[in-house]
Scaffold this motif. Structure first.
Motif, short mmCIF file in Angstrom:
data_model
loop_
_atom_site.label_atom_id
_atom_site.label_comp_id
_atom_site.label_asym_id
_atom_site.label_seq_id
_atom_site.Cartn_x
_atom_site.Cartn_y
_atom_site.Cartn_z
N ILE A 126 0.85 -1.18 0.00
CA ILE A 126 0.00 0.00 0.00
C ILE A 126 0.89 1.24 0.00
CG2 ILE A 126 -2.04 -1.03 1.05
CD1 ILE A 126 -1.11 0.06 3.74
N LYS A 127 0.43 2.27 -0.70
CA LYS A 127 1.21 3.49 -0.84
C LYS A 127 0.39 4.67 -0.33
CE LYS A 127 3.43 6.48 -4.29
NZ LYS A 127 3.82 6.64 -5.71
N LEU A 128 1.03 5.47 0.52
CA LEU A 128 0.40 6.71 0.96
C LEU A 128 0.48 7.68 -0.21
CD1 LEU A 128 0.94 7.86 4.62
CD2 LEU A 128 -0.64 8.84 2.98
N LEU A 129 -0.63 7.80 -0.91
CA LEU A 129 -0.64 8.48 -2.21
C LEU A 129 -0.57 9.99 -2.08
CD1 LEU A 129 -0.94 7.98 -5.26
CD2 LEU A 129 -3.41 8.12 -4.95
N ASN A 130 -1.39 10.56 -1.20
CA ASN A 130 -1.48 12.02 -1.09
C ASN A 130 -1.62 12.43 0.37
OD1 ASN A 130 -1.47 13.04 -3.75
ND2 ASN A 130 -3.55 12.31 -4.07
N LEU A 131 -0.87 13.44 0.76
CA LEU A 131 -1.16 14.18 1.99
C LEU A 131 -1.85 15.46 1.52
CD1 LEU A 131 -1.06 14.61 5.01
CD2 LEU A 131 1.29 15.41 4.77
N ILE A 132 -3.17 15.41 1.53
CA ILE A 132 -3.97 16.47 0.92
C ILE A 132 -4.01 17.73 1.79
CG2 ILE A 132 -6.31 17.02 0.11
CD1 ILE A 132 -6.52 13.89 -0.35
N SER A 133 -4.05 17.53 3.09
CA SER A 133 -4.05 18.64 4.04
C SER A 133 -3.27 18.18 5.27
CB SER A 133 -5.49 18.99 4.43
OG SER A 133 -5.54 19.96 5.45
N PRO A 134 -2.46 19.09 5.85
CA PRO A 134 -2.30 20.51 5.57
C PRO A 134 -1.39 20.77 4.38
CG PRO A 134 -0.84 19.88 7.34
CD PRO A 134 -1.63 18.66 7.01
N THR A 135 -1.35 22.04 3.96
CA THR A 135 -0.44 22.48 2.92
C THR A 135 0.80 23.09 3.59
OG1 THR A 135 -1.59 24.60 2.81
CG2 THR A 135 -2.29 22.87 1.29
N LYS A 136 1.66 23.70 2.80
CA LYS A 136 2.90 24.23 3.37
C LYS A 136 2.69 25.50 4.19
CE LYS A 136 6.84 23.79 1.35
NZ LYS A 136 8.01 23.88 0.45
N ASP A 137 1.55 26.15 4.00
CA ASP A 137 1.27 27.32 4.84
C ASP A 137 -0.12 27.15 5.46
OD1 ASP A 137 0.58 27.77 2.01
OD2 ASP A 137 -0.36 29.60 2.76
N VAL A 138 -0.18 27.33 6.77
CA VAL A 138 -1.43 27.22 7.53
C VAL A 138 -1.52 28.43 8.46
CG1 VAL A 138 -1.56 24.69 7.44
CG2 VAL A 138 -0.25 25.79 9.26
N THR A 139 -2.68 28.59 9.07
CA THR A 139 -2.88 29.72 9.98
C THR A 139 -2.70 29.24 11.42
OG1 THR A 139 -4.41 30.75 8.44
CG2 THR A 139 -4.46 31.53 10.73
N ALA A 140 -1.77 29.86 12.11
CA ALA A 140 -1.50 29.47 13.50
C ALA A 140 -2.74 29.66 14.35
CB ALA A 140 -0.33 30.29 14.06
N GLY A 141 -3.03 28.65 15.22
CA GLY A 141 -4.15 28.73 16.14
C GLY A 141 -5.50 28.35 15.60
N VAL A 142 -5.58 28.06 14.28
CA VAL A 142 -6.85 27.71 13.65
C VAL A 142 -6.87 26.21 13.38
CG1 VAL A 142 -8.33 28.04 11.64
CG2 VAL A 142 -7.09 29.98 12.62
N PRO A 143 -7.87 25.46 13.90
CA PRO A 143 -7.92 24.00 13.68
C PRO A 143 -7.81 23.65 12.20
CG PRO A 143 -9.60 24.66 15.25
CD PRO A 143 -9.02 25.94 14.71
N THR A 144 -6.93 22.70 11.91
CA THR A 144 -6.61 22.33 10.53
C THR A 144 -6.70 20.82 10.39
OG1 THR A 144 -5.14 24.24 10.32
CG2 THR A 144 -4.86 22.45 8.72
N PRO A 145 -7.43 20.29 9.39
CA PRO A 145 -7.56 18.84 9.24
C PRO A 145 -6.32 18.21 8.64
CG PRO A 145 -8.76 19.95 7.51
CD PRO A 145 -8.25 21.03 8.42
#
Length: 744
Positions: free
Chosen positions: A462-481
């Motif tokens: 099995i291959k971990l195909l995509n890490l869809i989220s988070p991206t390289k920039d996120v907002t500090a303090g805001v819940p991110t999936p």
């Protein structure tokens, strides 16, 4: 009276026999129905046909042949075929030779020429086609032109229809074409009247002086399975395996192109310009081609200019010592290009696996789409408005290639000049209309990048195909999936997977269960949970294992990681650099933060006194405008207090596709060594740039040539910059300011 009557009867019988329409098989040559090919042609044109006619030519040598059908063949129906072939079915046994044109074909209809040797080493043109021809097939022949000559009058097959003529349904199949300036030359009548339904398949084209296949105003059903090889001696400095200009092609598949000597200084393995640009909205399928060229100059494996194309599963290797490009892409608005599943390898440290011109970067993600490619070079991934050495940076700039890699292809048969990689790590999903490889091996749902299918699925993988989220920039303090998708790359179906995810040292687990995934199937997007990003760097790693004690046979593709930068909801207007109390230790760190987080107010990078040995790249910055500018300056306001020093031939500062930047009151130094030294380079369309009150220093050495731009304080050579202000700078060194737009 009886004697006269008998003579009259004999004459009537003779006239009837010799004027009888031809049908069936006739032999030409010693002991045949006709002593010569010209005699057979006379009978054909005088008597006409009543069905298919085959002329079998007996073994021997024959002079120049003129198959001139200008007046037509009497009674030839739409389905009546005329064929000239060797009686032995061996092309070597029938030789048609001439020092000019060996075989001239004019106004042919339903004509087949096969199993003949046409031309020799002294021939100018093996076959010349003239007039308007329909349904002409040339196959299984040896076609020769001068293999050492350099005149553009020399060709294996030559058709120039600019005199209001065209070719329809021309098929050139299974021939060995040797020598000539061109192996095959096809020139259509006009941009509104292409040669149509042309097929060039399964030919061996060897020793052309310049061009293997030359095409202009021609529409191809297929250019496939041809082997095209340049000369190794008596060669031109240029070579084009294919030169396809203002032409259309449904499919260009499975060709092998080789130019193995650097004596051919300027090779184009395959050159496409304005391919599928006119008279169609369908892209050309360029697939399964293997291109191997060597050059010490900046030339090309595949050159794609203003062309509508799907470039899939090609293997390209460019050797030699020059800054060559394995794949060169120059685009035009509304003319899309898709680049997938290719293996692109450039050997020289200064070469590029892929080179996307500065103006074309703007189309990335819209008209230009790329993924599942291998870009390998020991120094750089490619060029996309600027040199890019890291795959993550490549993804950031192009917004493409989420699943692409940069891995040395472990070739298994390079000594035979075959670009077969061992398949490890080069896996990709099969593209629906590329169902087989260059050897006609069926591709499985998981196949290999490049022209060869060499992937052998493991039992459990099995291959971990995509890490869809988070991206390289996120907002500090805001819940991110945290969201992923997973692919089954093994033979055995999978219906449950353990997923482990680690955010900033906090490890959590997730059990996925679902409908069994067969080979090549992927899960829907899986949301593992949420995390609260910290300001600055956040480290996220996700990895998998199989349930029930099963062992994953390829653990190397089970893990993905990302460093996400947590941007604050409020940003500084001044960032300090240098020293223990500063916001950042280096200027590059400050630029990286601003690159991810953008600016919302006029912003200054204030640099404390010191020397900074860095090569700074300033890309597009979110939020800049004519008011919200980014200024890079010294804290003291004294240009001598801050020095940005390049220790390599790379520029000290590069501005690429950025806007509203001010550089002032600092010292910027290119390297003082060698013959390449640049303080500031602009590339890829910058706007509203001010460079003022600086001390700019480059090497005092003389450049390599009088016209060289390798030593310059400020250079804008392949960029289209707007509102560029350069004022009150002191420049020291052998190069000053050089500004030249990318094009007229």
């Amino acid at each position: 009276m009886k004697k006269i009557l008998s003579i009259g009867i004999i004459l009537l019988i003779s006239i009837h026999v010799f004027s009888q329409r031809l049908s069936g098989t006739y032999y030409i040559g010693s002991g045949g129905n006709y002593a010569s090919i010209s005699a057979a042609m006379n009978a054909l044109l005088n008597n006409g046909v009543s069905g298919n006619v085959t002329f079998k030519i007996n073994n021997g040598s024959y002079p120049m042949v003129n198959l001139n059908f200008l007046s037509g063949v009497p009674n030839q129906g739409d389905n009546d075929t005329i064929r000239f072939t060797s009686s032995s079915h061996n092309a070597n046994n029938v030789i048609i030779s001439s020092t000019s044109t060996a075989l001239l074909i004019n106004n042919a209809k339903n004509l087949i020429v096969d199993n003949l040797t046409i031309g020799d080493n002294n021939t100018t043109k093996g076959i010349e086609i003239t007039g308007s021809c329909n349904n002409l097939e040339i196959k299984d022949c040896n076609i020769n032109s001068n293999p050492t000559g350099n005149s553009n009058a020399q060709a294996g097959i030559y058709f120039d229809s600019r005199n209001n003529t065209s070719a329809y349904n021309l098929r050139i199949l299974n021939n060995h074409i040797n020598g000539g300036y061109y192996s095959i030359y096809l020139y259509g009548y006009s941009s509104n009247n292409y040669n149509t339904n042309i097929v060039i398949d399964n030919n061996n084209l060897s020793n052309p002086y310049v061009y293997g296949i030359y095409s202009y105003y021609t529409s191809f059903n297929s250019i496939s399975k041809n082997t095209i090889t340049s000369r190794s001696s008596n060669n031109s400095s240029s070579f084009y395996g294919t030169y396809i200009y203002y032409s259309n092609a449904d499919m260009i598949n499975g060709n092998k192109v080789q130019s193995l000597t650097t004596a051919v200084a300027y090779p184009y393995g395959m050159m496409f310009s304005y391919l599928n640009y006119r008279n169609t909205t369908t892209p050309s399928l360029i697939s399964n081609n293997e291109i191997l060229v060597f050059t010490n100059s900046s030339y090309y494996g595949m050159y794609l200019n203003y062309s509508r194309a799907n470039v899939y599963n090609n293997s390209i290797l460019v050797g030699g010592n020059g800054p060559a490009r394995a794949l060169y892409v120059n685009m035009l608005a509304g003319v899309p290009v898709n680049i997938r599943n290719n293996n692109l390898h450039a050997m020289a440290p200064s070469a590029y696996p892929i080179y996307i011109t500065s103006n074309s970067v703007a189309y990335s993600g819209t008209h230009l789409k790329m993924d599942y490619n291998n870009y390998y070079n020991q120094t750089q991934v490619g060029f996309a408005g600027t040199n890019i050495t890291d795959l993550n940076d490549w993804r950031f700039v192009t917004k493409q290639d989420a699943h692409s890699i940069s891995v040395y292809p472990n070739y298994t048969d390079l000594f035979s000049y075959r670009l077969i990689a061992d398949g490890e790590g080069f896996n990709c999903p099969r593209i629906p209309n590329v169902n087989s490889d260059i050897r006609d091996t069926l591709r499985q749902s998981i196949t290999s990048m490049g022209a060869y299918h060499s992937y052998i699925p493991k039992m459990h993988d099995i291959k971990l195909l995509n890490l869809i989220s988070p991206t390289k920039d996120v907002t500090a303090g805001v819940p991110t999936p945290v969201r992923v998708s997973i692919m089954n790359m093994g033979y055995n179906p999978v219906d449950s997977i353990n997923i482990y995810w680690n955010v900033n040292g906090n490890l959590q687990t997730y059990l996925w269960t679902g409908f069994p995934l067969a080979l090549g199937d992927s899960t829907p997007i899986i949301t593992l949970g949420n995390f609260i990003p910290l300001p600055g760097e956040n480290n996220i790693t996700v990895y998998t294992s199989l349930v029930g004690g099963k062992i994953d046979n390829d653990p190397l593709n089970d893990t993905v990681s990302i460093h996400s930068f947590g941007c604050k909801t409020t940003v500084n207007s001044i960032y300090t650099v240098g020293g223990s109390s500063a916001d950042f230790k280096t200027i590059t760190e400050a630029i990286d933060v601003i690159k991810y987080c953008g600016i919302h107010t006029p912003t200054t990078i204030s640099i404390n006194p010191g020397t900074y040995n860095e090569n700074i790249i300033i890309p597009a910055i979110k939020g800049t405008n004519s008011t919200n500018t980014l200024t890079i300056t010294s804290t003291s306001g004294d240009s001598s207090s801050v020095t940005i020093q390049s220790l390599t031939s790379a520029p000290a500062i590069t501005l690429t596709n950025t806007d509203n930047v001010i550089i002032n009151k600092i010292t910027v130094k290119g390297t003082s060594l060698g013959l390449s030294s640049t303080a500031i380079r602009l590339q890829n369309n910058n706007r509203n740039i001010t460079i003022s009150n600086n001390y700019l220093v480059v090497s005092p050495n003389s450049p390599s040539t009088a016209s060289s731009t390798d030593i310059m304080a400020i250079i804008s050579q392949t960029s289209s910059d707007t509102n560029l202000v350069i004022s009150n700078n002191y420049i020291d060194g052998s190069g000053g300011i050089y500004i030249r737009s990318e094009n007229s």
